[in-house]
Enzyme design. Structure first.
Site, PDB file in Angstrom:
ATOM      1  N   SER A 148       0.859  -1.194   0.000  1.00  0.00           N
ATOM      2  CA  SER A 148       0.000   0.000   0.000  1.00  0.00           C
ATOM      3  C   SER A 148       0.889   1.236   0.000  1.00  0.00           C
ATOM      4  O   SER A 148       1.994   1.206   0.562  1.00  0.00           O
ATOM      5  CB  SER A 148      -0.866   0.032   1.260  1.00  0.00           C
ATOM      6  OG  SER A 148      -1.458   1.311   1.404  1.00  0.00           O
ATOM      7  N   TYR A 161      -0.781  -0.510  10.604  1.00  0.00           N
ATOM      8  CA  TYR A 161      -1.038  -0.846   9.204  1.00  0.00           C
ATOM      9  C   TYR A 161       0.109  -0.341   8.319  1.00  0.00           C
ATOM     10  O   TYR A 161       0.652  -1.091   7.498  1.00  0.00           O
ATOM     11  CB  TYR A 161      -2.365  -0.231   8.760  1.00  0.00           C
ATOM     12  CG  TYR A 161      -2.713  -0.493   7.302  1.00  0.00           C
ATOM     13  CD1 TYR A 161      -3.243  -1.716   6.911  1.00  0.00           C
ATOM     14  CD2 TYR A 161      -2.509   0.478   6.320  1.00  0.00           C
ATOM     15  CE1 TYR A 161      -3.570  -1.969   5.581  1.00  0.00           C
ATOM     16  CE2 TYR A 161      -2.824   0.233   4.993  1.00  0.00           C
ATOM     17  CZ  TYR A 161      -3.362  -0.984   4.633  1.00  0.00           C
ATOM     18  OH  TYR A 161      -3.673  -1.228   3.308  1.00  0.00           O
TER      19      TYR A 161
HETATM   20  N1  NAP Z   1      -8.773  -0.584  -0.557  1.00  0.00           N
HETATM   21  C1  NAP Z   1      -7.735   0.219  -0.521  1.00  0.00           C
HETATM   22  O1  NAP Z   1      -7.870   1.445  -0.596  1.00  0.00           O
HETATM   23  C2  NAP Z   1      -6.355  -0.339  -0.390  1.00  0.00           C
HETATM   24  C3  NAP Z   1      -5.281   0.538  -0.522  1.00  0.00           C
HETATM   25  C4  NAP Z   1      -3.992   0.042  -0.411  1.00  0.00           C
HETATM   26  C5  NAP Z   1      -3.788  -1.301  -0.190  1.00  0.00           C
HETATM   27  N2  NAP Z   1      -4.851  -2.145  -0.049  1.00  0.00           N
HETATM   28  C6  NAP Z   1      -4.573  -3.552   0.185  1.00  0.00           C
HETATM   29  O2  NAP Z   1      -5.227  -4.326  -0.785  1.00  0.00           O
HETATM   30  C7  NAP Z   1      -5.487  -5.625  -0.283  1.00  0.00           C
HETATM   31  C8  NAP Z   1      -6.945  -5.967  -0.532  1.00  0.00           C
HETATM   32  O3  NAP Z   1      -7.740  -5.051   0.178  1.00  0.00           O
HETATM   33  P1  NAP Z   1      -9.231  -4.674  -0.234  1.00  0.00           P
HETATM   34  O4  NAP Z   1      -9.343  -3.216  -0.070  1.00  0.00           O
HETATM   35  O5  NAP Z   1      -9.618  -5.319  -1.498  1.00  0.00           O
HETATM   36  O6  NAP Z   1      -9.997  -5.307   1.036  1.00  0.00           O
HETATM   37  P2  NAP Z   1     -11.104  -6.403   1.211  1.00  0.00           P
HETATM   38  O7  NAP Z   1     -12.219  -6.206   0.242  1.00  0.00           O
HETATM   39  O8  NAP Z   1     -11.404  -6.423   2.674  1.00  0.00           O
HETATM   40  O9  NAP Z   1     -10.356  -7.756   0.794  1.00  0.00           O
HETATM   41  C9  NAP Z   1      -9.472  -8.419   1.635  1.00  0.00           C
HETATM   42  C10 NAP Z   1      -9.362  -9.848   1.132  1.00  0.00           C
HETATM   43  O10 NAP Z   1      -8.419 -10.532   1.965  1.00  0.00           O
HETATM   44  C11 NAP Z   1      -9.019 -11.742   2.401  1.00  0.00           C
HETATM   45  N3  NAP Z   1      -8.438 -12.130   3.678  1.00  0.00           N
HETATM   46  C12 NAP Z   1      -8.315 -11.382   4.816  1.00  0.00           C
HETATM   47  N4  NAP Z   1      -7.784 -12.119   5.787  1.00  0.00           N
HETATM   48  C13 NAP Z   1      -7.548 -13.346   5.254  1.00  0.00           C
HETATM   49  C14 NAP Z   1      -7.016 -14.545   5.783  1.00  0.00           C
HETATM   50  N5  NAP Z   1      -6.614 -14.628   7.068  1.00  0.00           N
HETATM   51  N6  NAP Z   1      -6.910 -15.617   4.965  1.00  0.00           N
HETATM   52  C15 NAP Z   1      -7.324 -15.542   3.676  1.00  0.00           C
HETATM   53  N7  NAP Z   1      -7.835 -14.439   3.125  1.00  0.00           N
HETATM   54  C16 NAP Z   1      -7.950 -13.355   3.921  1.00  0.00           C
HETATM   55  C17 NAP Z   1     -10.501 -11.398   2.504  1.00  0.00           C
HETATM   56  O11 NAP Z   1     -11.290 -12.553   2.439  1.00  0.00           O
HETATM   57  P3  NAP Z   1     -11.983 -13.308   3.679  1.00  0.00           P
HETATM   58  O12 NAP Z   1     -12.402 -12.281   4.671  1.00  0.00           O
HETATM   59  O13 NAP Z   1     -13.096 -14.036   3.002  1.00  0.00           O
HETATM   60  O14 NAP Z   1     -10.924 -14.236   4.190  1.00  0.00           O
HETATM   61  C18 NAP Z   1     -10.666 -10.601   1.212  1.00  0.00           C
HETATM   62  O15 NAP Z   1     -10.795 -11.474   0.104  1.00  0.00           O
HETATM   63  C19 NAP Z   1      -5.095  -5.580   1.202  1.00  0.00           C
HETATM   64  O16 NAP Z   1      -3.803  -6.136   1.344  1.00  0.00           O
HETATM   65  C20 NAP Z   1      -5.064  -4.092   1.504  1.00  0.00           C
HETATM   66  O17 NAP Z   1      -4.198  -3.774   2.561  1.00  0.00           O
HETATM   67  C21 NAP Z   1      -6.133  -1.696  -0.138  1.00  0.00           C
END
Ligand code: NAP
Length: 261
Positions: A148, A161
């Protein structure tokens, strides 16, 4: 390596590609998995929520659902073996899974920070450790890791984070240095703000917010171009990259001014 050559080896065309997306049930991972399925890739979908993974798979016959908790390395290793046995190899693994919780200095607890680091850092490192021997034995393939822009420098509310993502950035850089000479690809994926269930909890206006589908397109295009760092949206990430260069006095002042915190 030429000065302008792609930093990563080319991926197979999507209809020939075998991809494993970890964190594919919602948000960026789900959108990327859907894009790759639509492009004809074979995609294995992992996360804890099996029902949501089945929704992402939809009617795609090229999708395989492999529910798991990626903090459990033994489960990751078993799924890795099953997927490779099924397809005879894997061309790309995307480690997208992660979590977020706002935290300020006066809210810091060992329980919360350990829980966050377990998912955002240790599971990412341990999953990579499971993948590398198989990819080296194959002599081809790539790993993409989602960090991120919050890992570039310290930001308010991102006490642990941001630290987890800074560590993942460093880890992925070193992974590249080790694996590129062995013919493997390594992608560092750096999203700005993306609208997902993770950011829906944010109580502030997120600058340059994009959709998960736009993020997926950036990721897929960036990998296709052979980039190492895939950062987006660039109007936002370019500003952050400039902020990275500033002396602390200016950096702290500008962050306070921009966030009011
Ligand atoms: N959204 C943003 O603005 C943003 C910005 C920078 C970086 N990111 C990064 O992008 C990535 C995805 O985030 P997102 O925004 O798409 O969030 P999200 O919709 O909450 O997706 C997170 C994913 O990770 C899975 N997950 C979480 N814990 C897990 C575990 N213990 N085992 C297996 N799967 C797990 C969740 O599935 P389950 O809950 O079904 O396990 C879900 O599929 C993250 O690493 C986040 O830090 C996001």
């Amino acid at each position: 390596m030429g000065l302008f050559a792609p930093l990563n080896p080319p991926l197979p065309a999507w209809p020939e590609a075998r991809v494993w997306v970890i964190g594919a049930s919602t948000g960026i991972g789900a959108a990327t998995a859907k894009l790759l399925l639509d492009a004809g890739a074979r995609v294995a979908l992992s996360a804890r929520s099996a029902d949501k993974l089945r929704d992402v798979a939809g009617g795609h016959t090229n999708a395989v659902v492999e529910p798991l908790d990626f903090t459990r390395s033994a489960d990751v290793a078993a799924a890795w073996d099953r997927i490779r046995a099924r397809w005879g190899g894997v061309d790309l693994v995307l480690i997208v899974a992660g979590t977020h919780r706002e935290m300020r200095a006066w809210e810091l607890t060992e329980k919360d920070s350990r829980a966050l680091l377990e998912i955002n850092l240790h599971a990412v490192i341990n999953t990579t450790g499971v993948l590398v021997p198989g990819l080296l034995a194959q002599g081809s393939g790539a790993i993409g890791i989602v960090a991120s822009v919050a890992g570039y420098r310290g930001l308010p509310k991102a006490l642990v984070y941001g630290a987890s993502k800074a560590a993942v950035i460093n880890f992925t850089e070193t992974l590249y240095l080790d694996l590129h000479p062995k013919g493997l690809g390594v992608y560092l994926i750096m999203p700005g703000f993306v609208k997902t269930p993770l950011t829906d909890q944010n109580d502030f206006t997120m600058p340059h917010l994009i959709s998960a589908e736009e993020a997926a397109r950036e990721i897929v295009d960036g990998m296709r171009a052979g980039k190492f760092e895939i950062h987006f949206p660039r109007a936002f990430t370019r500003q952050l990259k400039l902020l990275r260069l500033l002396p602390y006095r200016w950096y702290f002042h500008l962050v306070r001014k921009a966030t009011g915190l």
